[in-house]
Design an enzyme around this catalytic site. Sequence first.
Site, PDB file in Angstrom:
ATOM      1  N   ALA A 208      -3.601  27.655  -7.340  1.00  0.00           N
ATOM      2  CA  ALA A 208      -3.781  26.580  -8.412  1.00  0.00           C
ATOM      3  C   ALA A 208      -3.828  27.317  -9.805  1.00  0.00           C
ATOM      4  CB  ALA A 208      -5.533  26.003  -8.441  1.00  0.00           C
ATOM      5  N   ASN A 209      -4.031  26.532 -10.985  1.00  0.00           N
ATOM      6  CA  ASN A 209      -4.017  27.261 -12.167  1.00  0.00           C
ATOM      7  C   ASN A 209      -5.296  26.740 -12.902  1.00  0.00           C
ATOM      8  OD1 ASN A 209      -3.247  24.878 -13.843  1.00  0.00           O
ATOM      9  ND2 ASN A 209      -1.459  25.037 -12.374  1.00  0.00           N
ATOM     10  N   ARG A 210      -5.450  27.209 -14.215  1.00  0.00           N
ATOM     11  CA  ARG A 210      -6.772  26.811 -14.975  1.00  0.00           C
ATOM     12  C   ARG A 210      -6.739  25.494 -15.768  1.00  0.00           C
ATOM     13  NH1 ARG A 210     -10.084  31.146 -14.460  1.00  0.00           N
ATOM     14  NH2 ARG A 210      -8.829  33.113 -14.135  1.00  0.00           N
ATOM     15  N   SER A 211      -5.682  24.888 -15.669  1.00  0.00           N
ATOM     16  CA  SER A 211      -5.487  23.579 -16.419  1.00  0.00           C
ATOM     17  C   SER A 211      -6.680  22.767 -16.325  1.00  0.00           C
ATOM     18  CB  SER A 211      -4.085  22.702 -15.949  1.00  0.00           C
ATOM     19  OG  SER A 211      -4.182  21.488 -16.619  1.00  0.00           O
ATOM     20  N   ALA A 274       0.074  20.770 -15.614  1.00  0.00           N
ATOM     21  CA  ALA A 274       0.445  22.177 -15.286  1.00  0.00           C
ATOM     22  C   ALA A 274       0.879  22.230 -13.722  1.00  0.00           C
ATOM     23  CB  ALA A 274      -0.752  23.350 -15.751  1.00  0.00           C
TER      24      ALA A 274
END
Length: 401
Positions: A208-211, A274
């Site tokens: 995942a990412n930090r969006s 994102a």
Amino acid sequence: MLAGKRILLIISGGIAAYKSLELIRRLRDRGVSVRCIMTAAATNFVTPLSVAALSEDKVYDELWSLTDESEMGHIRLSREADLVVVAPATADLLARMAAGMADDLAATTLIATDKPVLIAPAMNVVMWHHPATQANLTLLASRGILRVGPNAGKLADGEEGLGRLAEPHEILAAIDDFFAGSGLLKGRRALVTSGPTHEPIDPVRYIANRSSGKQGHAIAAALAALGAETTLVSGPTHEPDPPGARVVRIETAQEMLVACEAALPVDIAVCAAAVADWRVASPATQKVKKDGRLPVLSLTENPDILARLSTTGAARPRLVVGFAAETEEIVRHAQEKRRRKGCDWILANDVSPASGTFGGDSNRIHLVDDTGVEDWPAMSKREVAERLAKRIADHLGAGTT
Ligand code: CTP
């Protein structure tokens, strides 16, 4: 333009309540029908008689009796308006609104209303800056509550700072803005992507990412506020659902693409998600166990949703907007990205350390289209969303043609 509109004005108990009399007068001069609710505390600052005389209507206050309730139930009171205005909105009433309380007529009306609400806060500067008040304001903003003020200056208690009620002409301007903007995108359909995507490795792990989803959700709220029929396709976030938007929750990029295609046709598409660029080619169907060897993840590229929406042929939205987070040569990179993906506008976000974007709520946007670049001043994500929604409405022109 305001003539014939109906405003429900809730006056809560602060010294600034006297300014609400001037607000009522100005609204009446413009042909607005004003119905007023006063909290018990408000009646210590202005008399219900003055409010009734200026509004030329009955005042609903704590003396409101069961007889009145049978004539005009509080639900009807909360619905028979085009806009609910709370001026002044005290720290106490904001807290009760945020908590969803219904402990007096004002709070009950606010939780029972399905109409847009505009607050004009007024309080002491320390109360304004208190984390409780700020948290309540953030929560109320995330629910689509509109706000005007407060102003900075000398306060009634002799202290200086933020907390002065906006002046009646400023509240009137905010009311004007609301009515001017509320129908700008009526009849338009909008699609917004937001948040990160989660790409599974196995049934319990993912990439995942930090969006946070803050920007995308704010855009969906702003488009819906201008009257667009808005679908928000969102990855996992902690953001509350934007008021007025239909929310489709997905986890992976592939699911996001399917949900976006299902939402077509639309007039406007804004891709703020994102999206993970890659996914695991063959996620394990059972949890991967430690067996002494390091697992090897083989990745494959995800669909580019912005690029797909920009090239959907006859079903292509009239306006496709993408985002680009860049650290250097922002405009040149954004122009390249715009051409590569085939979208109409790119909102390039300067995330270089010097911009102060990281860790802050403030964004510095450069809108890149086929004619050039428009530099926006630093502003909050909510302001970016509102400005973008207005810009889109201007571009498409008012009405449904
Ligand atoms: N985007 C998308 N689908 C993807 C990847 C990106 O819809 N699979 C959209 C984003 O929502 C955003 C825009 O494309 O509007 C730009 O994303 P970005 O990650 O900056 O672009 P990339 O193509 O990944 O370029 P870069 O090489 O800068 O990472």
